[in-house]
Design an enzyme around this catalytic site. Sequence first.
Site, mmCIF file in Angstrom:
data_model
loop_
_atom_site.group_PDB
_atom_site.id
_atom_site.type_symbol
_atom_site.label_atom_id
_atom_site.label_comp_id
_atom_site.label_asym_id
_atom_site.label_seq_id
_atom_site.Cartn_x
_atom_site.Cartn_y
_atom_site.Cartn_z
ATOM 1 N N GLU A 108 -9.093 -72.800 -23.749
ATOM 2 C CA GLU A 108 -7.663 -72.774 -23.420
ATOM 3 C C GLU A 108 -7.471 -73.570 -22.140
ATOM 4 O O GLU A 108 -8.424 -73.813 -21.391
ATOM 5 C CB GLU A 108 -7.155 -71.342 -23.256
ATOM 6 C CG GLU A 108 -7.740 -70.565 -22.081
ATOM 7 C CD GLU A 108 -7.046 -70.833 -20.739
ATOM 8 O OE1 GLU A 108 -5.829 -71.096 -20.735
ATOM 9 O OE2 GLU A 108 -7.727 -70.783 -19.702
ATOM 10 N N SER A 157 -8.922 -68.127 -16.674
ATOM 11 C CA SER A 157 -8.604 -69.336 -15.925
ATOM 12 C C SER A 157 -9.767 -69.697 -14.997
ATOM 13 O O SER A 157 -10.883 -69.905 -15.457
ATOM 14 C CB SER A 157 -7.286 -69.136 -15.159
ATOM 15 O OG SER A 157 -6.787 -70.353 -14.658
ATOM 16 N N HIS A 216 -2.665 -68.919 -20.879
ATOM 17 C CA HIS A 216 -1.703 -68.811 -19.786
ATOM 18 C C HIS A 216 -0.298 -68.508 -20.309
ATOM 19 O O HIS A 216 0.615 -69.340 -20.251
ATOM 20 C CB HIS A 216 -1.700 -70.100 -18.968
ATOM 21 C CG HIS A 216 -2.907 -70.267 -18.103
ATOM 22 N ND1 HIS A 216 -4.132 -70.649 -18.594
ATOM 23 C CD2 HIS A 216 -3.076 -70.113 -16.758
ATOM 24 C CE1 HIS A 216 -5.007 -70.736 -17.604
ATOM 25 N NE2 HIS A 216 -4.388 -70.405 -16.478
#
Length: 310
Positions: free
Chosen positions: A214, A121, A284
């Site tokens: 992602e 992330s 996630h």
Amino acid sequence: MFNFKPMSKTFTSTVPPSLKKGDQVAIVATARYADLKILEFAEQLLESWGLKLNRGKNLLKKHYNFAGNDPERLEDLQWAMDHPELKAIFCFRGGYGSTRILEKIEAKKFMNSPKWVIGFSDVTALHNYIGTICNTASVHATMPINYKDNSDNALRSLKQLLFEKTMNYCIDSCAENILGQASGPIVGGNLAILQSLSGTKYDCNTKGKILFIEDVDEYLYNIDRMLWTLKHAGKLANLAGLIVGGFTQLKDNDDPFGMTVQQIILEKVKAYHYPVCFNFPSGHFNDNCALGLNLPVKLIVGSEKVELSN
């Protein structure tokens, strides 16, 4: 029929040593603040792997949404990067904040004694720094804040990569995939962070490499815009392959955007001839499997199965 994209050149990155029982590691927070109970659970898990835990001295500080202010978060990261006995740095969580401290990092000691940096992330900013500035491999994987909820498979993949430097995945293929084979190092991470660093000195070179992307909690139109940015910047034209992980909790406007995330991505890469894998188990969600960034792999996208191994 497969498309095959061989490595156009030999890529060599510094690879930190494998972890072993008794190694000292650290947990730091470069973005949002930490939670003590969750931290203690994560420490117990890592200790069960035989690792000796160290905390950044500012780890439990809170400055608004951050784990301390910028100098405090930087201090912990720099301490861990410079520490001669630490073998890995686990970033506690993402959120936002890593980008704010990039320009103050001093890389010299880290490059002389490289260690694994683990996270995903927002930590994509650190991965870009480590890959681009330090030419060193790192690990895109789940973080301590998530360990309690992670699948056994996700945690096993992290341990295997850190202790054995191995990745070996076989997943079901899907109809949207573009079949083919490719070899090369993996680069990438969170799409929003990759796009935000495009054109900076921390921007990753994607030529001849397998790009992984992602994201979470984004509007479909914004995913489209970010991917156009990468395409306009030439980041999609010369890939060896593309791996698409989780795009979760996506949002749309009352007037629909009109395309799925798969359609948005395929629109940008249809002119190229490399394999594309959708639905890779990294992102996630609880089954967030580890990927070694800047480590060479072989990707086989078949009609029934997708294989990724090093």
